[in-house]
Design a protein around this motif. Structure first.
Motif, mmCIF file in Angstrom:
data_model
loop_
_atom_site.group_PDB
_atom_site.id
_atom_site.type_symbol
_atom_site.label_atom_id
_atom_site.label_comp_id
_atom_site.label_asym_id
_atom_site.label_seq_id
_atom_site.Cartn_x
_atom_site.Cartn_y
_atom_site.Cartn_z
ATOM 1 N N SER A 134 3.557 8.979 2.246
ATOM 2 C CA SER A 134 4.364 10.190 2.169
ATOM 3 C C SER A 134 3.426 11.397 2.153
ATOM 4 N N LEU A 135 3.637 12.314 3.090
ATOM 5 C CA LEU A 135 2.807 13.510 3.199
ATOM 6 C C LEU A 135 3.627 14.722 2.767
ATOM 7 N N ASN A 163 0.862 -1.175 0.000
ATOM 8 C CA ASN A 163 0.000 0.000 0.000
ATOM 9 C C ASN A 163 0.904 1.232 0.000
ATOM 10 N N ALA A 164 0.823 2.029 -1.041
ATOM 11 C CA ALA A 164 1.684 3.212 -1.169
ATOM 12 C C ALA A 164 0.830 4.421 -1.513
ATOM 13 N N ALA A 165 1.015 5.502 -0.763
ATOM 14 C CA ALA A 165 0.265 6.726 -1.022
ATOM 15 C C ALA A 165 1.179 7.928 -0.857
ATOM 16 N N GLU A 217 7.174 16.077 5.447
ATOM 17 C CA GLU A 217 8.105 17.109 4.999
ATOM 18 C C GLU A 217 8.665 17.919 6.165
ATOM 19 N N SER A 218 7.857 18.129 7.190
ATOM 20 C CA SER A 218 8.316 18.886 8.351
ATOM 21 C C SER A 218 7.516 18.452 9.563
ATOM 22 N N THR A 219 8.026 18.779 10.745
ATOM 23 C CA THR A 219 7.315 18.402 11.969
ATOM 24 C C THR A 219 5.963 19.098 12.056
#
Length: 341
Positions: free
Chosen positions: A179-180, A131-133, A225-227
């Motif tokens: 990945s966001l 599952n990849a998003a 990408e960042s906290t």
């Protein structure tokens, strides 16, 4: 520990008391693939604020006869089962939820009574769920999950003799990768993977030989990408089970495990590397993590009445390699018996 296997639909169950002998072999490949790429604006307008879901199921060598007797079942699976769900949403549009689910089933018998069952998963057999998003969108929740079943026999009453083998080269794998991006806003993320190999459930079980030399792997990865883009809630869970039996009476059973079990749960800050539990806590993330590896687990249930047989005779041997990552919520279980009397 209670392990519950989802009840498979009984629609295929016989309406009469049949006695069945069956031989099944799966040597090919099954692949379920779902792909969604683009922006929400490229898709139909009504998709906005609606759930986005991808599901895949592969099944090979199934005998579902809940009300019948399976006198003999021989099942061989040397093939490959793959579920691949991929989503790339490249704009900051908004949808309600994103869900990706996969399931593989190979060598599965359900009956009232099983006289003799032989199940081989391998050599060279594989079950894989990916599952990849990759998201730039906004969503209330994202969930990714996968379950692999190999060599499962369930009887309401008894299993006479059983042979279950997963040799070297037999693999079960679940990979969840999310990945966001910089514009993604996700309230909650859930990633879950389960592998189950060599499962026996009945009231009475006799003359059983089981071996597990394969690999069970669960990998849950979340990259931000960042906290400032960390979800409020993150749940990552992995469960591997090899050689599990549940019965009231067990007589003459031997099970051996020399394979590998790995659970990896990882939250990664892009360009900086993985974040540990303390860091996630400091950023205010409600982080729930679980990683459980179970091998050679025997559950002796309490008899229903005083006249029930109470024979217990079995041996277990394991040199299993078990590994987990992240420092809390971990359980490594090997050569364990629980007895309710």
């Amino acid at each position: 520990m209670t392990i519950a296997l989802a009840a498979t639909s009984s629609a295929a169950a016989a309406d009469y008391n049949a006695v069945v002998e069956a031989a099944q072999s799966f040597l090919g490949s099954q692949a379920a693939t779902n792909m969604m790429t683009g922006s929400l604006q490229d898709l139909e307008t009504e998709l906005s604020l609606q759930p986005v879901a991808q599901t895949g199921l592969n099944a090979a060598n199934l005998i579902i006869l809940e009300d019948s007797i399976v006198d003999q079942a021989n099942q061989l699976a040397k093939g490959h089962q793959t579920v691949e769900n991929r989503i790339v949403l490249s704009d900051p549009g908004h949808n309600e939820t994103v869900e990706q689910l996969g399931q593989n089933i190979a060598n599965y018998v359900v009956a009232s009574t099983i006289g003799s069952v032989s199940q081989y998963f391998g050599p060279g057999a594989s079950q894989e769920i990916v599952n990849a998003a990759s998201l730039e969108s906004r969503s209330s929740a994202v969930s990714q999950g996968g379950t692999n079943y190999a060599n499962v026999a369930i009887a309401q009453l008894s299993i006479g003799t059983a042979l279950q083998e997963i040799p070297d080269g037999g693999t079960q794998t679940v990979r969840n990768d999310l990945s966001l991006g910089a514009t993604a806003r996700i309230d909650a993320v859930s990633q879950d993977g389960t592998n189950m190999g060599n499962i026996l459930i009945a009231e009475t079980i006799k003359d059983v030989t089981r071996s597990f030399y394969g690999d069970q792997v669960v990998e849950n990865h979340l990259t931000v990408e960042s906290t400032g883009h960390l979800p409020d809630s993150i749940t990552q869970n992995g469960l591997n089970v090899a050689n599990y039996v549940s019965a009231i009476s067990i007589e003459n059973m031997t099970q051996t495990s020399e394979g590998r079990q790995v659970v990896t749960n990882e939250v990664v800050l892009s360009g900086a590397g993985p974040l540990d539990v303390a860091s996630l806590d400091s950023y205010g993330v409600n982080y729930n993590v679980g990683h459980t590896n179970v091998v050679n687990l025997v559950e002796i249930r309490a008899p229903k009445d005083s006249d029930a047989p109470s024979v217990i005779s079995f041996s277990q041997n394991s040199t299993m390699s078990q590994k987990q990552t992240l420092g809390r919520g971990a359980a490594l279980i090997g050569n364990t018996a629980t007895i309710q009397r």
